[in-house]
Write an enzyme that holds these catalytic residues in place. Structure first.
Site, PDB file in Angstrom:
ATOM      1  N   GLU A 281      20.102   1.396  -0.196  1.00 48.67           N
ATOM      2  CA  GLU A 281      20.597   2.774  -0.300  1.00 48.67           C
ATOM      3  C   GLU A 281      21.772   2.953   0.641  1.00 48.67           C
ATOM      4  O   GLU A 281      21.711   2.542   1.805  1.00 48.67           O
ATOM      5  CB  GLU A 281      19.530   3.811   0.100  1.00 48.67           C
TER       6      GLU A 281
ATOM      7  N   GLU B 216      11.219   3.119   3.069  1.00 48.92           N
ATOM      8  CA  GLU B 216      11.378   3.738   4.388  1.00 48.92           C
ATOM      9  C   GLU B 216      10.084   4.213   5.048  1.00 48.92           C
ATOM     10  O   GLU B 216       9.856   5.422   5.212  1.00 48.92           O
ATOM     11  CB  GLU B 216      12.350   4.920   4.281  1.00 48.92           C
TER      12      GLU B 216
HETATM   13  C1  FCB Z   1      16.637   8.313   2.020  1.00 48.90           C
HETATM   14  C2  FCB Z   1      15.553   8.393   0.964  1.00 48.90           C
HETATM   15  C3  FCB Z   1      16.037   8.900  -0.370  1.00 48.90           C
HETATM   16  C4  FCB Z   1      17.061   9.992  -0.231  1.00 48.90           C
HETATM   17  C5  FCB Z   1      18.146   9.579   0.723  1.00 48.90           C
HETATM   18  C6  FCB Z   1      19.252  10.604   0.886  1.00 48.90           C
HETATM   19  O1  FCB Z   1      16.074   8.431   3.276  1.00 48.90           O
HETATM   20  O2  FCB Z   1      14.984   7.138   0.763  1.00 48.90           O
HETATM   21  O3  FCB Z   1      14.933   9.275  -1.137  1.00 48.90           O
HETATM   22  O4  FCB Z   1      16.443  11.157   0.153  1.00 48.90           O
HETATM   23  O5  FCB Z   1      17.591   9.310   1.974  1.00 48.90           O
END
Ligand code: FCB
Length: 463
Positions: A366, A173
């Site tokens: 994620e 990210e």
């Molecule tokens: C994302 C991050 C991860 C975690 C999630 C909830 O933005 O990559 O590390 O904090 O959010």
């Protein structure tokens, strides 16, 4: 719907990040990272700490010492892929290759070997936000030199572990760590303002492209990609004269959130047509051939999605000239992070990413949610009945499948997170795990969502 609806090549896993779980912040020669420094420093405002209740990652889930049990548990849950990150400061404590630290290098050998012994495929993120503090002292990502140091680190790590790691992620990210760390000061290193933001964006784009090429040349048989934070954006509905202004603000937000770091990697350059403020980067920080350096022919892109945002026009916020309407003001129910639950958002993002010709393959790297998990004791057993999380995952997965059926090349899905952990500025308050962590005793308890994922992965759970 069950696992097989996604096909038998679809990969399933869970994600974590070094700083959020490892602890052992100064053990075995590890150097200080910007997150160590940031969490150990009191905020400028006396009444507001930088991190919820001054929490820090010094111990976190103590995964550094407990990885064997954690991977054993992952195996019991039949999770086939583990995405974790390497802490640059364990490998090169001061960020440069001359500070090479064998004990840190050995730790990741043990961790990777332990994955393999448990039939779990290691998926390695090279950078999940924990820049060496020594490099930050020389400007961090605002300094062009940092990207060269990153390339040395990528070169070393990809050679060191290449025989055992089939999938690498250059960054986690980039939008989030540049914006929160170098523009808004909410995350480490706590810098603010456009004079930090623009150069950090550019140097991260260079590191992403050149880092990808190095990783690919060192590991030609592995898949090399990177991950992006993705948020479906919509303009605030309005019948007033402001309607068009809200719409153009939404385009600028979408460009910044979802397109900037992707398009530079794809060779499309900075999206100045949709976000004119970025022209400053070209005028001030761009050097000859940088456009080629930013490019990388990634084998996949990682999409990370949790929520959507509604935006409205504003005169007071530079770059995007707009504001986010807080989800708490417009939704009855949000997650513990205050994020709207909006499953269709992941569908829109997948469609959007698939519409770029050069995006070959997508993994959702994620997705997940924090809720207030309640422990119950029944017949002497601890039960955490986190139905809301199971509903969340199922509803998002249904949208992933919808996109896949419409031809989006989405080939994997990783839940954030394997276990509860240190959630950056929010400390340990939000719990995202499939596994509950009692931070006092470091005991792990599988939540019902963890058991649900297990039976889903075994092909037994339908929804
Ligand atoms: C994302 C991050 C991860 C975690 C999630 C909830 O933005 O990559 O590390 O904090 O959010």
């Amino acid at each position: 719907m069950n696992k097989m609806d996604f096909g038998n090549t679809f990969i399933w896993g869970v994600s974590t990040a070094a700083y959020q779980i490892e602890g052992a912040w100064n053990e075995d020669g590890k150097g200080e990272s910007i997150w160590d420094r940031f969490t150990h420093t009191k905020g400028i405002l006396p009444f507001r700490s930088r991190i919820y209740q001054n929490h820090n990652g010094d111990i976190a889930c103590d995964h550094y010492h407990r990885y064997r049990e954690d991977l054993q548990l992952m195996r019991e849950l039949h999770i086939p892929n583990y995405r974790f990150s390497i802490a640059w400061t364990r490998i090169f404590p001061d960020g440069t290759k001359k500070s090479k630290n064998q004990k840190g290098i050995d730790f990741y050998h043990r961790l990777i070997d332990c994955c393999l012994e448990n039939q779990i495929t290691p998926n390695v993120t090279l950078y999940h936000w924990d820049l060496p503090q020594a490099l930050e002292e020389q400007g961090g990502w605002t300094n062009r030199e940092t990207y060269q140091r990153f390339l040395d680190y990528v070169d070393f790590v990809t050679r060191e572990y290449r025989d055992k790691v089939p999938r690498w992620f250059i960054f986690n990210e980039p939008f989030v760590f540049t914006t929160l760390g170098y523009m808004l000061g909410i995350h480490a290193p706590g810098k603010m303002g456009l004079s930090n933001y623009y150069p950090s964006i550019h140097h991260v784009c260079l590191a992403q492209g050149e880092g990808g090429k190095i990783a690919k040349s060192n590991c030609p048989d592995a898949e090399i990609g990177t991950t992006f934070s993705c948020i479906h954006v919509e303009p605030k509905q309005s019948n007033s004269i402001f309607s068009d202004l809200h719409k153009s603000a939404a385009i600028r937000f979408d460009t910044l959130f979802n397109c900037l770091f992707l398009e530079t990697m794809l060779g499309l350059g900075y999206p100045i047509d949709r976000l004119p403020s970025l022209k400053v980067i070209l005028d001030k920080y761009f050097q000859q051939d940088d456009d080629k350096k930013m490019q990388f022919d990634a084998d996949f892109v990682g999409v990370q999605n949790y929520t959507r945002e509604i935006v409205e026009w504003s005169l007071f916020v530079p770059v995007v000239w707009g504001n986010i309407v807080p989800a708490k003001k417009r939704c009855e129910k949000t997650t513990e992070m205050g994020w709207e639950i909006y499953p269709e958002g992941i569908y829109h993002i997948l469609k959007k990413y698939a519409s770029y010709e050069k995006v070959k393959k997508i993994y959702v790297t994620e997705n997940g949610a924090a809720f207030r998990d309640e422990l119950e004791i029944k017949d002497g057993k601890v039960i955490i009945n986190d139905i809301a999380r199971i509903d969340f995952i199922q509803s998002y997965l249904a949208q992933v499948l919808r996109a896949k059926r419409e031809g989006v090349p989405v080939e994997g899905y990783f839940i954030w997170s394997f276990m509860d952990n240190f959630e950056w500025a929010e400390g340990y308050r939000p719990r995202f795990g499939l596994v509950y962590v009692d931070y006092q005793t470091q005991k792990r308890y599988v939540k019902n969502s963890g058991y649900w994922y297990k039976s889903f992965l075994e092909g037994n759970a339908e929804f």
